[in-house]
Design an enzyme around this catalytic site. Structure first.
Site, PDB file in Angstrom:
ATOM      1  N   CYS A 194      47.188  23.971  42.018  1.00 42.93           N
ATOM      2  CA  CYS A 194      46.865  22.624  42.493  1.00 42.93           C
ATOM      3  C   CYS A 194      45.523  22.163  41.940  1.00 42.93           C
ATOM      4  O   CYS A 194      45.348  21.004  41.579  1.00 42.93           O
ATOM      5  CB  CYS A 194      46.849  22.618  44.015  1.00 42.93           C
ATOM      6  N   CYS A 378      35.368  24.265  29.322  1.00 43.55           N
ATOM      7  CA  CYS A 378      36.447  23.730  30.152  1.00 43.55           C
ATOM      8  C   CYS A 378      35.925  23.611  31.576  1.00 43.55           C
ATOM      9  O   CYS A 378      34.715  23.672  31.799  1.00 43.55           O
ATOM     10  CB  CYS A 378      37.696  24.614  30.082  1.00 43.55           C
TER      11      CYS A 378
END
Length: 425
Positions: A194, A378
């Protein structure tokens, strides 16, 4: 003379509160009494657990158990509707329990502020009639399933990601268990979390509400309508519900089959090669230490030589658009090994190397600190490790022209150690 006659134990305040359920076909007095005398354990007090708990408490479930080790964060509130801004930093189980008590003071709520593990599962589950899996990770799914089979408890399982969700019931009415459908865990790298893929609040609201509905059907003995052996899939983008048949109970299943090999709970983090929480701990190093730089080292490096580096952000564009470091070049990890992307990176490197050479009168004797550094970043320092391995191979023909480094802990590390004003999500 009696004022009224009632051949049940529901009190007047319960009749008033649950009246609209009482007059619903297939519920009635017997169904409501079953609800009031039942107990349900909810694993997870997050996006799915909140609507499950709120609707079950409203329906009059006698006892609810809430299991969650985590605390409330502001980033939870768009989808975890049982919490409030004032609950930031406190236990999710406690926060949700408070909301439930304000909604229905007639029911009992037990909170378990702990990680649901092999050591705690059986002792907790044995006290409840039904278990709801509202967790967010594979290890917990296998653990909850096995514990339910071993204790003979029905399991209502739901999941949601992005615009979609699904729900089914396991270990009920001779139906399959989770292991019947998924005998072995998926490879870790194929599981989208999620926190990486995102999810909409109304999606978990829909699935959580449906989970509560399945619990009510089971407790009121409406067996025919229960999603056992069937999977309900909801696509929020296209507004489509589909129900599909899934594999039935398997005689060869390792936990519910004729000759089970799993007769007690195991180490599920080892079995699944993943943690009980999607946010547990820092990302492990998976590349050689020569390819790693910390956020502190990166910050110092660009301060010392701001012009002689190339920063590649490998997050998806939708995340890059939220926030990024200055002078970042966005090349998503999903595209970084494509020919077009490699050509772009090669061009950027060559331009940087050429500019560097022009700024050095004697290139052969230049200081090592003048060497071009290519940094990969990232969100958490996970995908950048994959990227650094790809580029280390794809660019090997002129790897002597630059240093290639992935930034450990990524942008979350940058927020924690360098600039706490950098947005996190």
């Amino acid at each position: 003379m009696e004022k009224y006659i009632k051949e049940h134990t529901l009190k007047p305040n319960e009749i008033e509160r649950y009246g609209r359920q009482l007059i619903t076909p297939d519920i009635g007095v017997s169904g409501q009494m079953s609800l009031c005398n039942s107990s349900v354990l909810i694993i997870g007090a997050g996006g799915l657990g909140c609507p499950v708990a709120l609707y079950l408490s409203s329906a009059g479930i006698g006892t609810l158990g809430l299991v969650d080790y985590d605390t409330v964060e502001i980033s939870n509130l768009h989808r975890q509707i049982g919490h409030r801004e004032s609950s930031k930093g406190i236990s999710k189980a406690v926060s949700l329990s408070k909301t439930i008590s304000e909604l229905n003071s007639l029911i009992k709520v037990n909170t378990y502020e702990t990680t649901f593990t092999s050591e705690t599962a059986m002792e907790i589950i044995k006290n409840y009639d039904i278990v709801v899996d509202a967790s967010d990770n594979v290890a917990t799914r296998y653990l909850v399933n096995d514990a339910c089979v071993l204790t003979g408890k029905p399991l209502v399982s739901g999941s949601a990601l992005k615009w979609e969700g699904q729900i089914t019931c396991y270990n009920y009415n001779n139906g399959p268990c989770y292991r019947c459908i998924f005998p072995t865990p998926p490879p870790v790298e194929t599981v989208t979390k999620c926190s990486d893929g995102g999810v909409l609040g109304p999606i978990v609201g829909v699935i959580g509400s449906l989970q509560a509905l399945e619990v009510i059907k089971i407790l009121t003995n409406n067996k025919e309508g229960v999603l056992s052996g069937r999977l309900l899939i909801y696509d929020g983008m296209s507004a489509v519900f589909r129900t599909v048949r899934i594999r039935g109970k398997q005689s060869g299943c390792n936990v519910c089959g004729d000759k089970p090999t799993v007769t007690q709970l195991i180490d599920y983090t080892q079995f699944c090669q993943s943690n009980y929480s999607e946010s547990a701990g820092k990302v492990d190093d998976r590349v050689d230490k020569t390819l790693i730089i910390t956020v502190e080292q990166f910050n110092q490096s660009i301060k010392n030589n701001n012009n002689n580096h190339l920063l590649i952000d490998v997050r998806p564009k939708i995340q890059f658009d939220i926030c990024s470091l200055p002078n970042s070049n966005n090349i998503p990890i999903e595209e970084i090994d494509k020919k077009e992307s490699i050509e772009i990176i090669e061009k950027l490197i060559k331009e940087k190397v050429e500019n560097n050479n022009n700024n050095n009168n004697n290139n052969e004797n230049r200081d090592a600190s003048d060497e071009l550094s290519v940094y990969l970043v990232c969100r958490r320092g996970n995908k950048s490790q994959d990227a650094v391995k790809i580029l280390d191979e794809k660019l090997k023909e002129f790897r002597d022209k630059f240093k290639l480094l992935h930034i450990k802990d990524g942008l979350l590390g940058w927020n924690e150690s360098i600039d706490d004003s950098f947005p996190i999500y």
